[in-house]
Scaffold this motif. Structure first.
Motif: not given
Lengths: 336, 511
Positions: A75-77, A79-80, A83-84, A86-87, A90, A148-149, B77-78, B81, B84-85, B450, B452-453, B457
């Motif tokens: 879930y965490a990986s 959605l983050s 990110y955009l 999903f934005l 939404l 993470d990305r 999650g966004m 993160s 959330s983990r 997060s 990685g963000v 963004e």
């Protein structure tokens, strides 16, 4: 089957429910300007999904919630990292939900046209984004060891993920046309059926491309089975529609979708989210699963909750089972 | 602003905005279900009018609550993160339950209620109203259980640096949620009550002024007009009663909650009081002058009620209450004085930890919460007195005041949330210095965001969400005003002549 794998299947099932249910209500929104030639027809189309679209959307919310509970790392990986996208999803879902609810609240053509634009745009954007992130999830994202990305947002765009975006879009269009044929009467029904029969096959080409890419890049022997089944069900669906058996056609379309989802999640397993930088960094079912106790708790909740949900949602469809046409739509009643 | 600041602003804005919709939805849907029950049992058309009118306003608001709620769920999650983990094993469970047990019921039965007026039998249709309104309450319980766990972590074992759920019953039965849930639900009813009062007062002023101060059954008016006048007067009195009862509930549950907070998060309460040094006995601050500035409580001069804080904290007027300065030392000893030197913490890596939450926000947030709540309650009592036995005040300023008072419980709710969430900083999962929960389980907000963000963004989404929320607020207010002005005629079409009703109507109430 161990609990993490069971929950992997549950989440696949929730996505299937979401794509099946909201798939047709996206489709109805996408087809609004093409099939609904006049205001009364557009109202008929919107009212085919009126009582149910909100319940359909909850499948997405529960898919996300269940992923959070069962596989927090996934879930965490996901959605983050996306990110955009999903934005954008939404924002589209916000606009769409409000538009359905507010469209009929003021009796003015300008007001309705404005909200129709929101419905149509949001109904096109949402399946594109859902398709993009779901297939990016199946084919992998540029994740580091922490999940993470790495790099910019562009990492989410790849050939398979773009094909996936088109696939969900194409499917929603066809599925929506099947649904309108099933739920309406008169000219609208004829038009929707004609649309599905003429454009159905080309619109489903991206889905075919998507499953073939998945099969040849990361498929196993057994994942051929759902693939073949999907094709057979889809073909049978079109044949039934040609014979005016809209109910069976719609159901077969659902079988085809189920086979596709099973196939795609089947090629994903035992990962939940592959890293395309280093396979060692891929998030796996076993590695991201919550503790056995948590999984047991939510299994009990799902065991009692899910049948109930299926029963009362099914009942809703039964209550509103009647086909509707322009003559059934009551006059607009709003304060002037 | 760095990533963390943007993420926090976004969470704050989206949460406060979401919670402008939620309380009205919860409070009003229960009241509407009650009105419909009254109609079902008595067959009195007045109750049908009430159900339709308030139900329509509830629906306009419901839509906004639903769509802003999705943002809340995805945001963990966004934007958070790492959080959330860390907490997924515990926090995800109530969230998943909320979805399976509450959201499905809410959305499905709401659809049945909206479209089912003529398709379902009256009893089944009424049951749908109760199903979705009770589901909104259930949903509040699950989300508050999740939030309470962040305030007071229980039901877990701490293994391999992560909390693992050990007892779901401990999480669902956390004493923090047992206090927070009634407090929040009474807050919802306070909002719904004030909403009923303000709008009904306006309706009476607008359409029924000539009946003011007189017996509503006047000659020379149609039955319909007299009936409508009774609908508004009844709604007004109902709203005022709900407001009074809600405030009583808020006071009791709030006191309970405060006592728990003194034990579980002493720093939050010391900051709420701007209590710089430990005092015994301690007085309750009514008003502060001087600098309630960041981390500096020394310059605060406040007007206090002696002994009261000791009583609020411990139920004993002579007890000791710890001050900010002493607590800083205790927190540093227990949880360290510096953030870990981890590059993923960005600008916070290796920096000293500031254990004092933003003082002006916590101090004034606490006071405004109580203050606006009290104003709303006092207003409700005055309304009950002035409208007894069918009376209605004649003063010019009365109606605008009643309409304005709709805002008071909203403000009280918002300040309450700002206080409780900001007061927990710098923690996102607050530790228990007096271990009634599991000690040593905590997470700093700075480590939760997060990694990685990019800030770009995050800023995009902050701007995107805030703008769309702004636009939607205008639209919602526009619609509510329109339906309020339209009154009962705007939601209830005139009865069709006998026998002219179409028998094959598929939908009675279409979009």
């Amino acid at each position: 089957m161990d609990l993490p794998t069971f929950w992997f299947c549950v989440i696949a099932l929730l996505w299937l429910g979401y794509l099946f249910l909201e798939g047709f209500d996206f489709g109805v929104g996408m087809l609004l300007p093409f099939l609904g030639r006049e205001e009364a027809e557009r109202r008929v189309m919107i009212n085919t999904i009126g009582p149910v679209w909100d319940g359909n959307e909850v499948w997405l919310i529960v898919a996300a919630g269940a992923t959070f509970a069962a596989f927090p790392g996934w879930y965490a990986s996901l959605l983050s990292t996306a990110y955009l996208p999903f934005l954008v999803l939404l924002l589209a879902l916000i606009g769409r939900g409000v538009a359905f609810e507010y469209r009929g609240k003021v009796d003015s053509d300008r007001w309705r046209r404005g909200w129709d634009t929101v419905i149509v745009l949001a109904s096109w954007i949402s399946p594109l984004v859902v398709g993009l992130v779901l297939s990016a999830n199946v084919f992998g994202l540029p994740l580091d060891a922490n999940g993470d990305r790495v790099g910019s947002l562009l990492g989410i765009f790849s050939l398979p993920s773009v094909v996936g975006a088109l696939a969900v879009c194409g499917f929603a269009l066809v599925h929506g046309a099947f649904f309108v044929t099933l739920k309406t009467e008169g000219e609208l029904r004829v038009r929707a059926r004609k649309f599905a029969l003429r454009l159905g096959v080309p619109l489903l080409l991206p889905v075919t491309a998507l499953v073939l890419i998945a099969q040849f890049t990361q498929g196993t022997a057994w994942t051929w089975v759902p693939l073949v089944l999907a094709v057979l069900a889809a073909v049978a669906g079109f044949l039934r529609l040609r014979g005016w058996r809209d109910g069976q056609a719609f159901a077969l379309q659902g079988v085809a979708l189920a086979a596709v989802v099973v196939g795609l999640f089947g090629t994903l397993w035992p990962n939940v989210l592959p890293s395309n930088l280093d396979p060692a960094w891929s998030l796996s079912v076993a590695g991201t699963a919550s503790s056995p106790y948590t999984l047991t708790v939510i299994t009990w909740v799902a065991a009692f909750g899910t049948p109930a949900v299926l029963v009362y949602q099914g009942w809703t469809y039964w209550v509103f089972r009647k086909r509707i046409g322009t003559k059934h739509i009551p006059k607009v009643h709003a304060p002037s | 602003m760095d990533l963390l600041d943007i993420a926090r602003w976004q969470f704050g804005i989206t949460t406060v905005y979401h919670f402008l919709m939620v309380p009205l939805t919860i409070g009003l849907s229960i009241l509407v279900a009650g009105m419909q029950t009254a109609w079902y049992r008595t067959g009195d058309r007045r109750y049908l009018k009430m159900t339709k009118f308030w139900g329509k306003l509830m629906l306009i608001n419901f839509a906004m609550g639903v769509v802003t709620g999705i943002v809340q769920e995805f945001q963990f999650g966004m934007s958070w993160s790492a959080y959330s983990r860390f907490v997924g094993d515990v926090f995800g469970a109530p969230l998943a339950m909320e979805g399976i047990v509450a959201f499905f019921v809410e959305s499905t039965f709401l659809g049945l209620w909206i479209f089912g007026w003529d398709r379902l039998s009256k009893g089944v249709h009424l049951a749908c109203a109760w199903a979705f309104s009770l589901a909104t309450v259930a949903s509040a319980y699950f989300i508050l259980a999740a939030n309470s766990w962040m305030q007071h972590p229980v039901g877990i074992v701490f293994t391999d640096g992560r909390p693992r759920l050990d007892s779901i019953w401990a999480v669902l039965g956390n004493n923090t949620v047992l206090a927070a849930f009634p407090h929040t639900v009474f807050g919802c009813f306070a909002v719904a009550g004030a909403f009923l009062v303000g709008i009904s007062a306006w309706q009476i002023w607008k359409h029924h002024r000539d009946t003011v101060g007189k017996n509503p059954d006047l000659a020379g008016r149609t039955d319909e007009q007299n009936e409508d006048r009774k609908v508004w007067h009844g709604s007004l009195r109902l709203g005022a009663w709900v407001g009074v009862i809600a405030f009583a509930g808020l006071a009791i549950s709030g006191d309970l909650q405060a006592k728990l907070m003194f034990e579980q998060q002493p720093m939050k309460m010391a900051s709420a009081e701007a209590l710089c040094h430990t005092e015994q006995p301690a007085g309750f601050s009514i008003f502060a002058v001087g600098d309630v500035g960041r981390s500096n409580c020394e310059d605060v001069k406040s007007l206090t009620v002696p002994y009261l804080l000791s009583y609020l904290a411990n139920g004993d007027i002579h007890s000791e209450v710890k001050g900010v300065q002493q607590l800083i030392g205790e927190y540093q000893a227990a949880y360290g004085s510096h953030y870990p030197d981890d590059p993923r913490l960005g600008p916070y890596a290796g920096k000293p930890i500031d254990y004092v939450p933003n003082l002006p926000v916590t101090y004034w947030g606490f006071r405004f919460m109580i203050g606006f709540g009290a104003v709303a309650a006092a207003g409700a009592v005055v309304v009950l007195w002035l409208t007894r036995k069918g009376r209605y005040p004649k003063w010019r300023w009365w109606t605008p005041l009643a309409v304005l008072s709709i805002a008071t419980p909203y403000l009280g709710n918002s300040f309450g949330w700002i206080f409780t969430e900001m007061g927990r900083q710098p923690f996102v999962v607050a530790p228990n210095p007096n271990p009634s929960g599991v000690d040593g389980v905590f997470m700093y907000t700075a480590t939760a965001v997060s990694s990685g963000v990019t800030p770009g963004e995050m800023l995009t989404s902050l701007i995107g969400l805030t703008s769309i929320y702004g636009v939607l607020a205008v639209i919602e207010v526009f619609l509510i005003v329109r339906y309020v002005r339209g009154g009962i005629a705007g939601v209830l079409p005139p009865e069709p002549p006998e026998g002219k009703k179409e028998s094959d109507e598929a939908l009675s109430f279409a979009y």
